[in-house]
Design an enzyme around this catalytic site. Structure first.
Site, PDB file in Angstrom:
ATOM      1  N   ASP A  45       0.841  -1.202   0.000  1.00 28.69           N
ATOM      2  CA  ASP A  45       0.000   0.000   0.000  1.00 28.69           C
ATOM      3  C   ASP A  45       0.878   1.253   0.000  1.00 28.69           C
ATOM      4  OD1 ASP A  45       0.830  -0.153   2.618  1.00 28.69           O
ATOM      5  OD2 ASP A  45      -1.173  -0.033   3.506  1.00 28.69           O
ATOM      6  N   SER A  46       2.208   1.056  -0.031  1.00 27.14           N
ATOM      7  CA  SER A  46       3.125   2.169  -0.310  1.00 27.14           C
ATOM      8  C   SER A  46       2.800   2.786  -1.667  1.00 27.14           C
ATOM      9  CB  SER A  46       4.585   1.685  -0.297  1.00 27.14           C
ATOM     10  OG  SER A  46       4.738   0.528  -1.102  1.00 27.14           O
ATOM     11  N   ASP A  84      -1.038  -6.187   0.189  1.00 28.92           N
ATOM     12  CA  ASP A  84      -1.384  -5.497   1.443  1.00 28.92           C
ATOM     13  C   ASP A  84      -2.884  -5.335   1.584  1.00 28.92           C
ATOM     14  OD1 ASP A  84       0.706  -4.820   3.154  1.00 28.92           O
ATOM     15  OD2 ASP A  84       1.335  -3.128   1.906  1.00 28.92           O
ATOM     16  N   LYS A 112      -1.138  -9.362   3.511  1.00 21.10           N
ATOM     17  CA  LYS A 112      -0.357  -8.799   4.621  1.00 21.10           C
ATOM     18  C   LYS A 112      -1.226  -7.846   5.433  1.00 21.10           C
ATOM     19  CE  LYS A 112       3.308  -5.845   3.996  1.00 21.10           C
ATOM     20  NZ  LYS A 112       2.885  -4.616   4.698  1.00 21.10           N
ATOM     21  N   GLU A 114      -1.139  -5.250   9.039  1.00 23.67           N
ATOM     22  CA  GLU A 114      -0.320  -4.576  10.034  1.00 23.67           C
ATOM     23  C   GLU A 114      -0.947  -4.716  11.418  1.00 23.67           C
ATOM     24  OE1 GLU A 114       0.321  -0.499   8.875  1.00 23.67           O
ATOM     25  OE2 GLU A 114       1.086  -1.065   6.900  1.00 23.67           O
ATOM     26  N   GLU A 181       9.489  -3.767  10.364  1.00 21.92           N
ATOM     27  CA  GLU A 181       9.912  -2.493   9.757  1.00 21.92           C
ATOM     28  C   GLU A 181      10.454  -1.536  10.828  1.00 21.92           C
ATOM     29  OE1 GLU A 181       7.116  -0.790   7.016  1.00 21.92           O
ATOM     30  OE2 GLU A 181       8.215   1.105   6.880  1.00 21.92           O
TER      31      GLU A 181
END
Ligand code: KIV
Length: 263
Positions: A45-46, A84, A112, A114, A181
């Site tokens: 999602d960057s 993501d 993925k 978070e 990260e």
């Protein structure tokens, strides 16, 4: 190389061999990255920052992620594709199932998410229903507004203990991979040694099982770079050369070096 699976990555960890992940958002780069030998690609999602020009990943939608996952899946030549789950797309069990379904049906092999212990039930639920999960701890960019900026996490003994406890719990819940990260190198090394599942580091020093970088950063295209980023275009005359240089450097252990990590 044949198609990379979760088992391939687990075997690499067990044999002490490092592996690579690079972010990909479209079919052409997906082909180049997978042909360069990266075992995994992350539809991160960057993309909210590097493609859409936002200053965080918060505005990225599930439709955005599904669209780019489809593009990456079409160009892929055998890498394992992780997609993501975007901001607020896994807040409830129904939402989690719907979001994971959209990304897996778009061509992802794994999703993925978070977060730490609060994700345990979601991880179990997804794995039981056939969706492998990569967890993401440390600096989790979707929480930038909670952190008050992009800051290294786990620097205090309490913070480090909590990240280690989260890592063990998400592994026990059934996660197949963990991204760590921006955490201090000793913490990332300790977690990688303690977990059975492979740990992919970014700004986590040289002691993890694998490394990921945002493609635009490692190709020297970004305006600002964190200290852990190396420009792999330096000394190369093609993008394919730079991608191969990154893959080679991670596998040989020459990237990242101590100075790329945090204390
Ligand atoms: O979105 C992304 O690209 C990521 C990586 C930085 C790990 O989550």
């Amino acid at each position: 190389m044949g198609n990379v699976t979760v088992k391939t990555l687990q075997d690499l960890k067990e044999n002490g061999e490092k592996f690579c992940c690079i972010t990909a958002y479209d079919a052409t780069f997906s082909r180049l990255i997978s042909e360069a030998g990266a075992e995994t690609m992350l539809v991160g999602d960057s993309l909210g920052m590097v493609l859409q020009g936002h200053d965080s990943t918060v505005p990225v939608t599930l439709d955005d992620m599904a669209y780019h996952t489809e593009c990456v899946a079409r160009g892929n030549r055998g890498a394992l594709v992780i997609a993501d789950m975007p901001f607020m797309a896994y807040s409830t069990p129904e939402q989690t199932l719907d979001s994971a379904t959209a990304l897996m049906q778009a061509g992802a092999h794994m999703v993925k998410m978070e977060g730490g212990t609060w994700l345990s039930e979601s991880i179990q639920m997804l794995v039981q229903r056939g969706t492998p999960v990569c967890a993401h701890l440390g600096l989790t960019p979707q929480s930038v507004n909670v952190f008050g900026g992009y800051r290294v996490q786990g620097r205090t003994p309490k913070g480090a203990k909590s990240i280690l406890a989260d890592a063990v719990e998400i592994q026990d819940a059934g996660a197949s991979l963990l991204v760590l990260e921006c955490v201090p190198t000793p913490l990332a090394t300790d977690i990688s040694e303690k977990l059975r599942i492979p740990v992919i580091g970014i700004g986590a020093g040289p002691g993890t099982d694998a490394q990921v970088l945002v493609m635009h950063d490692m190709l020297g295209l970004s305006e600002h770079n964190a200290r852990f980023v190396q420009n792999f275009m330096t000394g190369q005359d093609s993008i394919q050369g730079a991608l191969k240089a990154f893959v080679g450097a991670v596998k040989s252990g020459s990237y990242p070096r101590t100075e790329h990590g945090y204390e």
